[in-house]
Design an enzyme around this catalytic site. Structure first.
Site, mmCIF file in Angstrom:
data_model
loop_
_atom_site.group_PDB
_atom_site.id
_atom_site.type_symbol
_atom_site.label_atom_id
_atom_site.label_comp_id
_atom_site.label_asym_id
_atom_site.label_seq_id
_atom_site.Cartn_x
_atom_site.Cartn_y
_atom_site.Cartn_z
ATOM 1 N N ARG A 48 0.854 -1.200 0.000
ATOM 2 C CA ARG A 48 0.000 0.000 0.000
ATOM 3 C C ARG A 48 0.887 1.246 0.000
ATOM 4 O O ARG A 48 0.611 2.223 -0.667
ATOM 5 C CB ARG A 48 -0.957 -0.002 1.205
ATOM 6 C CG ARG A 48 -1.649 1.343 1.428
ATOM 7 C CD ARG A 48 -2.933 1.243 2.233
ATOM 8 N NE ARG A 48 -2.842 0.370 3.383
ATOM 9 C CZ ARG A 48 -2.193 0.654 4.522
ATOM 10 N NH1 ARG A 48 -1.579 1.816 4.668
ATOM 11 N NH2 ARG A 48 -2.157 -0.210 5.507
ATOM 12 N N TYR A 100 -16.163 16.312 -15.830
ATOM 13 C CA TYR A 100 -16.708 14.946 -15.813
ATOM 14 C C TYR A 100 -17.811 14.836 -14.749
ATOM 15 O O TYR A 100 -17.650 15.313 -13.621
ATOM 16 C CB TYR A 100 -15.569 13.955 -15.557
ATOM 17 C CG TYR A 100 -16.052 12.550 -15.294
ATOM 18 C CD1 TYR A 100 -16.908 11.921 -16.194
ATOM 19 C CD2 TYR A 100 -15.672 11.854 -14.152
ATOM 20 C CE1 TYR A 100 -17.376 10.636 -15.951
ATOM 21 C CE2 TYR A 100 -16.125 10.571 -13.918
ATOM 22 C CZ TYR A 100 -16.982 9.970 -14.815
ATOM 23 O OH TYR A 100 -17.450 8.708 -14.574
ATOM 24 N N LYS A 199 -7.977 6.212 -19.481
ATOM 25 C CA LYS A 199 -8.303 6.741 -20.807
ATOM 26 C C LYS A 199 -7.103 6.648 -21.748
ATOM 27 O O LYS A 199 -6.594 5.566 -21.951
ATOM 28 C CB LYS A 199 -8.855 8.159 -20.643
ATOM 29 C CG LYS A 199 -9.969 8.267 -19.565
ATOM 30 C CD LYS A 199 -11.143 7.400 -19.933
ATOM 31 C CE LYS A 199 -12.347 7.473 -19.037
ATOM 32 N NZ LYS A 199 -12.168 7.442 -17.603
HETATM 33 O O1 P1T Z 1 -13.190 6.512 -14.384
HETATM 34 P P1 P1T Z 1 -11.997 6.980 -13.592
HETATM 35 O O2 P1T Z 1 -10.707 6.341 -13.977
HETATM 36 O O3 P1T Z 1 -12.258 6.937 -12.115
HETATM 37 O O4 P1T Z 1 -11.785 8.525 -13.988
HETATM 38 C C1 P1T Z 1 -12.690 9.552 -13.682
HETATM 39 C C2 P1T Z 1 -12.533 10.688 -14.658
HETATM 40 C C3 P1T Z 1 -11.815 11.809 -14.265
HETATM 41 N N1 P1T Z 1 -11.626 12.852 -15.096
HETATM 42 C C4 P1T Z 1 -12.109 12.844 -16.352
HETATM 43 C C5 P1T Z 1 -11.893 14.015 -17.250
HETATM 44 C C6 P1T Z 1 -12.839 11.738 -16.813
HETATM 45 O O5 P1T Z 1 -13.302 11.765 -18.065
HETATM 46 C C7 P1T Z 1 -13.064 10.635 -15.947
HETATM 47 C C8 P1T Z 1 -13.871 9.457 -16.364
HETATM 48 N N2 P1T Z 1 -14.668 9.685 -17.475
HETATM 49 C C9 P1T Z 1 -15.507 8.780 -18.064
HETATM 50 C C10 P1T Z 1 -15.681 7.531 -17.625
HETATM 51 C C11 P1T Z 1 -16.234 9.272 -19.260
HETATM 52 O O6 P1T Z 1 -16.781 8.465 -20.034
HETATM 53 O O7 P1T Z 1 -16.247 10.494 -19.463
#
Ligand code: P1T
Length: 382
Positions: A48, A100, A199
């Site tokens: 961790r 988001y 992403k």
């Molecule tokens: O899904 P995660 O890895 O927890 O990330 C969150 C997140 C944070 N910031 C941005 C700009 C994002 O686009 C996202 C997640 N977005 C999607 C799942 C989406 O489809 O827009």
């Protein structure tokens, strides 16, 4: 080490492993580490707190953002969560009004319960940012390009405004849509950069992850304490997958962008389309700023249909290569309706997304096949 982006992505933090010479960073699938005597160890005690596969990822991502200070998290949201924990009850956060949906949900439904105050402005308008700063504003949170409208914020302009404040708030940029290949916010004055590595950085839609890169060691140390104390860390296999994706980020982003530009151009001329949004398309309201701040326009395109929401839903259900799904940034193309999918949490709020907006994550398939897929889906609305 040479500091070109492509070279750092493949080598930073990723020297061959010393005991065997393994060229690829091993997946250190261990929760704990032997100690020679009490408290005497080789730099790792418990996974961790630290894990060598994670260290490689953190070192590489920090280098790509022009810093030495990176911390990986179990998801993009876990990274957002860690940053907000730097604040105290009563502090005010000025956030972009196009972020988001999950970020808005965490601010609005959770952190507001712990005494943090939030207000939302269009950060692409510097005057709104200037007048939105209060005495207790401790953090400005924004995305550029934003999700899902792809608005562009002048990062240097914002950093200059914040620096002039009596007690400058942190500037935090969620750089998920741009990636460090297109734009490096720390160089432009940001204090922290956040990514959902799920992403473009991971790039293959096979892992969930996040990262925070800090400009200053002091912030990094506080976040490192939080990372260990709260424990939302990624496992070594996930770190390996993100690292593997990261190696090809530059070549992927170039092709994402050229495919996305062709698609934006096609949609802009299509009689069924009311408005297309792509940062490097001359029709974009922040085209000049985008060109000056980003290396290319990225892989995201949003558009609205003249016939509104029902037409948008129909198109999203008609494509074959563009899969109807949330998320973005993978090699495969995706299509979604933000108002009822990724940004449903903004319904009824000032951040609500118009129901007819379609968001495309343009993948790496042949552009002619992608254009044909969209042409077929839009056929009924000519
Ligand atoms: O899904 P995660 O890895 O927890 O990330 C969150 C997140 C944070 N910031 C941005 C700009 C994002 O686009 C996202 C997640 N977005 C999607 C799942 C989406 O489809 O827009």
């Amino acid at each position: 080490m040479p500091d070109h982006f492509e070279t750092l992505a493949i080598h930073a933090g990723q020297d061959p492993e010393k005991t065997t010479g393994a060229v690829m960073t091993p997946i250190y699938q261990t929760s704990t580490y032997a100690q020679a005597s009490v408290g005497q160890h080789l730099g790792y005690e418990y996974s961790r707190t630290g894990n060598p596969t994670r260290t490689a990822l953190e070192t590489c991502l920090a280098a790509l953002e022009g810093s030495n200070f990176g911390l990986a998290f179990a998801s993009g949201m876990a990274a957002v969560d860690a940053v907000l924990r730097l604040l105290e009850p009563g502090d005010h956060v000025l956030a972009g009004n196009d972020v988001y949906g999950g970020t808005f949900r965490l601010f609005d439904k959770e952190f507001s319960r712990y005494g943090l105050r939030f207000s939302y402005v269009d950060t692409s308008d510097l005057d709104q940012v200037k007048s939105g700063i209060k005495n207790n504003t401790r953090l400005v949170w924004l995305e550029t390009p934003s999700n899902p409208l792809l608005n562009i914020t002048d990062l240097k302009g914002i950093a200059d405004i914040l620096r002039a404040a009596d007690r400058p708030p942190y500037l935090v940029v969620d750089n998920t849509f741009a990636t460090p290949y297109l734009q490096q916010p720390i160089e432009l004055g940001a204090d922290m950069v956040v990514h959902s590595t799920t992403k473009y950085i991971g790039g293959h839609s096979d892992v969930i992850g996040g990262v925070v890169i800090s400009a200053a060691e002091e912030i990094h140390n506080r976040l490192g304490f939080l990372q260990n104390a709260a424990g939302a860390v990624p496992g070594p296999m996930d770190c390996f997958l993100v690292l593997r994706g990261l190696k090809t980020l530059a070549v992927r982003m170039d092709r994402h962008a050229s495919n996305a530009y062709s698609i934006a151009d096609f949609l802009g001329d299509h009689p069924a389309v009311l408005e297309v949004r792509y940062p490097f398309h001359p029709s974009h309201p922040h085209f000049e700023l985008a060109k000056s701040q980003m290396k290319n326009g990225g892989g995201m395109v949003s558009f609205t249909m003249k016939d509104g929401a029902s037409a948008a839903h129909h198109v999203a259900e008609m494509t074959r290569l563009f899969t109807l799904a949330e998320s973005l940034g993978g090699v495969e193309s995706l299509i979604e309706i933000p108002a009822v999918m990724t940004h449903l949490s903004t319904a009824g709020s000032p951040l609500e997304i118009e129901p007819g907006l379609i968001r495309l994550s343009v993948g790496l398939e042949h552009v002619d096949d992608l254009l044909e897929d969209l042409e077929n889906a839009l056929e009924a609305y000519k």
